[in-house]
Design a protein around this motif. Structure first.
Motif, PDB file in Angstrom:
ATOM      1  N   PRO A   1       0.870  -1.327  -0.140  1.00  4.01           N
ATOM      2  CA  PRO A   1       0.061   0.182   0.090  1.00  4.01           C
ATOM      3  C   PRO A   1       0.887   1.207   0.019  1.00  4.01           C
ATOM      4  O   PRO A   1       0.125   2.326  -0.099  1.00  4.01           O
TER       5      PRO A   1
ATOM      6  N   THR B   1       1.174   9.869  -2.037  1.00  6.25           N
ATOM      7  CA  THR B   1       0.002  10.111  -2.358  1.00  6.25           C
ATOM      8  C   THR B   1      -0.325  11.487  -2.431  1.00  6.25           C
ATOM      9  O   THR B   1      -1.430  11.981  -2.121  1.00  6.25           O
TER      10      THR B   1
ATOM     11  N   VAL C   1      -9.941   7.362   0.052  1.00  3.09           N
ATOM     12  CA  VAL C   1      -9.535   6.620   1.358  1.00  3.09           C
ATOM     13  C   VAL C   1      -9.756   7.345   2.723  1.00  3.09           C
ATOM     14  O   VAL C   1      -9.091   8.577   2.952  1.00  3.09           O
TER      15      VAL C   1
ATOM     16  N   THR D   1      -8.456   1.413  -5.554  1.00  5.08           N
ATOM     17  CA  THR D   1      -9.528   1.742  -4.536  1.00  5.08           C
ATOM     18  C   THR D   1      -9.486   3.340  -4.689  1.00  5.08           C
ATOM     19  O   THR D   1      -9.105   4.112  -5.545  1.00  5.08           O
ATOM     20  N   ALA D   2     -10.451   4.075  -3.861  1.00  2.00           N
ATOM     21  CA  ALA D   2     -10.847   5.506  -3.991  1.00  2.00           C
ATOM     22  C   ALA D   2     -11.172   6.040  -2.619  1.00  2.00           C
ATOM     23  O   ALA D   2     -11.607   5.433  -1.797  1.00  2.00           O
TER      24      ALA D   2
HETATM   25  N1  LIG Z   1      -5.642   8.308   0.222  1.00  2.00           N
HETATM   26  C1  LIG Z   1      -6.630   8.079  -0.855  1.00  2.00           C
HETATM   27  O1  LIG Z   1      -7.689   8.724  -0.981  1.00  2.00           O
HETATM   28  C2  LIG Z   1      -6.313   6.928  -1.874  1.00  2.00           C
HETATM   29  C3  LIG Z   1      -7.137   6.903  -3.235  1.00  2.00           C
HETATM   30  C4  LIG Z   1      -7.087   5.936  -4.237  1.00  2.00           C
HETATM   31  C5  LIG Z   1      -5.948   4.957  -3.920  1.00  2.00           C
HETATM   32  N2  LIG Z   1      -4.949   5.188  -2.713  1.00  2.00           N
HETATM   33  C6  LIG Z   1      -3.997   4.335  -2.905  1.00  2.00           C
HETATM   34  O2  LIG Z   1      -4.209   3.548  -1.721  1.00  2.00           O
HETATM   35  C7  LIG Z   1      -2.709   3.259  -1.269  1.00  2.00           C
HETATM   36  C8  LIG Z   1      -2.782   3.724   0.169  1.00  2.00           C
HETATM   37  O3  LIG Z   1      -3.161   4.932   0.460  1.00  2.00           O
HETATM   38  P1  LIG Z   1      -2.968   5.561   1.847  1.00  2.00           P
HETATM   39  O4  LIG Z   1      -4.170   6.490   1.980  1.00  2.00           O
HETATM   40  O5  LIG Z   1      -2.945   4.462   2.834  1.00  2.00           O
HETATM   41  O6  LIG Z   1      -1.542   6.394   1.923  1.00  2.00           O
HETATM   42  P2  LIG Z   1      -0.994   7.102   3.041  1.00  2.00           P
HETATM   43  O7  LIG Z   1      -1.624   7.309   4.096  1.00  2.00           O
HETATM   44  O8  LIG Z   1      -0.270   8.336   2.306  1.00  2.00           O
HETATM   45  O9  LIG Z   1       0.309   5.962   2.951  1.00  2.00           O
HETATM   46  C9  LIG Z   1       1.346   5.875   2.328  1.00  2.00           C
HETATM   47  C10 LIG Z   1       2.545   5.372   3.027  1.00  2.00           C
HETATM   48  O10 LIG Z   1       3.460   4.978   1.919  1.00  2.00           O
HETATM   49  C11 LIG Z   1       4.824   5.645   2.694  1.00  2.00           C
HETATM   50  N3  LIG Z   1       5.812   5.850   1.466  1.00  2.00           N
HETATM   51  C12 LIG Z   1       5.689   6.845   0.830  1.00  2.00           C
HETATM   52  N4  LIG Z   1       6.858   6.687  -0.043  1.00  2.00           N
HETATM   53  C13 LIG Z   1       7.489   5.701   0.379  1.00  2.00           C
HETATM   54  C14 LIG Z   1       8.702   5.046   0.081  1.00  2.00           C
HETATM   55  N5  LIG Z   1       9.403   5.317  -0.842  1.00  2.00           N
HETATM   56  N6  LIG Z   1       9.211   3.609   0.667  1.00  2.00           N
HETATM   57  C15 LIG Z   1       8.415   3.116   1.635  1.00  2.00           C
HETATM   58  N7  LIG Z   1       6.963   3.724   1.938  1.00  2.00           N
HETATM   59  C16 LIG Z   1       6.619   4.759   1.496  1.00  2.00           C
HETATM   60  C17 LIG Z   1       4.147   6.849   3.407  1.00  2.00           C
HETATM   61  O11 LIG Z   1       5.366   7.084   4.315  1.00  2.00           O
HETATM   62  P3  LIG Z   1       5.316   8.278   5.142  1.00  2.00           P
HETATM   63  O12 LIG Z   1       4.589   7.765   6.568  1.00  2.00           O
HETATM   64  O13 LIG Z   1       6.668   8.476   5.417  1.00  2.00           O
HETATM   65  O14 LIG Z   1       4.436   9.449   4.643  1.00  2.00           O
HETATM   66  C18 LIG Z   1       3.192   6.526   4.149  1.00  2.00           C
HETATM   67  O15 LIG Z   1       3.088   5.844   5.363  1.00  2.00           O
HETATM   68  C19 LIG Z   1      -1.730   4.073  -1.781  1.00  2.00           C
HETATM   69  O16 LIG Z   1      -1.257   2.970  -3.091  1.00  2.00           O
HETATM   70  C20 LIG Z   1      -2.621   4.940  -2.830  1.00  2.00           C
HETATM   71  O17 LIG Z   1      -1.964   5.267  -3.816  1.00  2.00           O
HETATM   72  C21 LIG Z   1      -5.186   6.266  -2.090  1.00  2.00           C
END
Ligand SMILES: NC(=O)c1ccc[n+]([C@@H]2O[C@H](COP(=O)([O-])OP(=O)(O)OC[C@H]3O[C@@H](n4cnc5c(N)ncnc54)[C@H](OP(=O)(O)O)[C@@H]3O)[C@@H](O)[C@H]2O)c1
Length: 303
Positions: free
Chosen positions: A62, A66, A155, A152-153
């Motif tokens: 995941p 983002t 979140v 997904t979307a």
């Molecule tokens: N958020 C949304 O609305 C949304 C919508 C559609 C899809 N998604 C997808 O769903 C997934 C999960 O999203 P989320 O909302 O859980 O995102 P999130 O809360 O931003 O978490 C992403 C995590 O990835 C870590 N990360 C970023 N770059 C990294 C790297 N180079 N190496 C290791 N870890 C790294 C971040 O680290 P830090 O803790 O240091 O920031 C963070 O802990 C993602 O793949 C995203 O693209 C999200």
């Protein structure tokens, strides 16, 4: 006793990463869920060393860049995390002959379709973030066919910064909140995504014939950001929490560096058929998470 089998979860401090860590995992499985500080996926040497030390049963990815708007001005960083890093994980999974479950986004679509997107609808990312995530999807599928890409979307969770928490913060500060009303999508609880990822991962480990490819998973139903805000405030009001009047505005009144799809709705029938995963109604999830956020802030306020 059976030998413990580790499952790697990347981005252990993210919304979905934290939700995966909160789940109960059946024996003999155990999560190894490093934060970015512990495992930076853009550092090839660190990833290689981790796989050399551990015999993982599967990998769930995941982790992602983002920051949708910042990706427009920092495309190299977005692609490093969202495209190169998943490709690297896919190589490691192929070499170890283990499944990879990768998380992707509705932002691979441009939003022009008039109905919810199915998995094989044409992709056309409206911005750098979506383009980088699409590159990641394609790499994962090409390199490790024993993989699932879960799109997904919208979140939300009690953790990190997200729309739901922003709305509650704004409602505590002002009476009226202007919210975009012409983008439509499906709010999704990180906890529900985690449960779906768990089901898929355990099945992929147990059954080499388990379904692979791209699957959509988002909260059931649909709304606009303005409708989502209304539901958050209703859930908050019901608990004596902050509320505000929602003033619906068009996207043109809220310019952002990255263009967002007007239609982010995902059709989730494929995952229901293949894995028996039925998304929960987004309103129920919104109500639950709003309650969790308010309870956490009340605890924080207690001396
Ligand atoms: N958020 C949304 O609305 C949304 C919508 C559609 C899809 N998604 C997808 O769903 C997934 C999960 O999203 P989320 O909302 O859980 O995102 P999130 O809360 O931003 O978490 C992403 C995590 O990835 C870590 N990360 C970023 N770059 C990294 C790297 N180079 N190496 C290791 N870890 C790294 C971040 O680290 P830090 O803790 O240091 O920031 C963070 O802990 C993602 O793949 C995203 O693209 C999200």
């Amino acid at each position: 006793m059976a030998e413990v089998r580790d499952i790697l979860v990347t981005g252990g401090a993210g919304q979905v990463g934290l939700a995966l860590r909160r789940l109960d995992w059946p024996a003999p499985f155990r999560l190894v869920a490093p934060t970015r500080a512990e495992l930076d996926l853009t550092d090839a040497g660190t990833v290689e060393a981790l796989f050399a030390r551990h015999a993982f049963a599967a990998v769930i990815n995941p982790a992602a860049w983002t920051a949708v708007d910042r990706a427009e001005s920092e495309p190299a960083a977005a692609f490093a995390a969202n495209a190169t890093a998943p490709a690297r994980l896919a190589e490691a999974c192929r070499a170890a002959d283990i499944p990879l479950v990768h998380v992707s986004t509705d932002y691979v679509f441009d939003g022009a379709l008039a109905w919810p997107y199915r998995e094989d609808d044409p992709v056309a990312p409206p911005g750098v973030y979506g383009a980088s995530k699409l590159a990641g999807e394609l790499a994962v599928r090409a390199i490790q066919p024993r993989s699932v890409v879960l799109r997904t979307a919208w979140v939300v969770s009690p953790d990190r910064a997200n729309f739901l928490k922003t709305m509650l913060r704004l409602a505590a500060e002002r009476d009226v909140v202007r919210v975009v009303a012409d983008q439509h999508g499906c709010p999704t609880a990180a906890a529900d995504i985690a449960a779906a990822l768990q089901t898929i991962t355990l099945k992929l480990i147990a059954d080499r014939e388990a379904p692979t490819g791209v699957f959509h998973f988002a909260g059931a139903g649909e709304t606009s950001w303005a409708g989502f805000a209304e539901a958050i405030f209703a859930a908050s009001r019901a608990r004596g929490g902050p509320s505000a009047t929602v003033e619906p505005i068009p996207t043109t009144d809220y310019p952002t560096p990255a263009r967002r799809p007007a239609n982010s709705r995902l059709d989730c029938r494929r995952i229901s058929g293949a894995y028996g995963i039925i998304p929960r109604d987004w309103r129920a999830a919104t109500d639950e998470i709003t309650g969790q956020v308010l309870a956490a802030s009340a605890e924080g306020a207690t001396p």
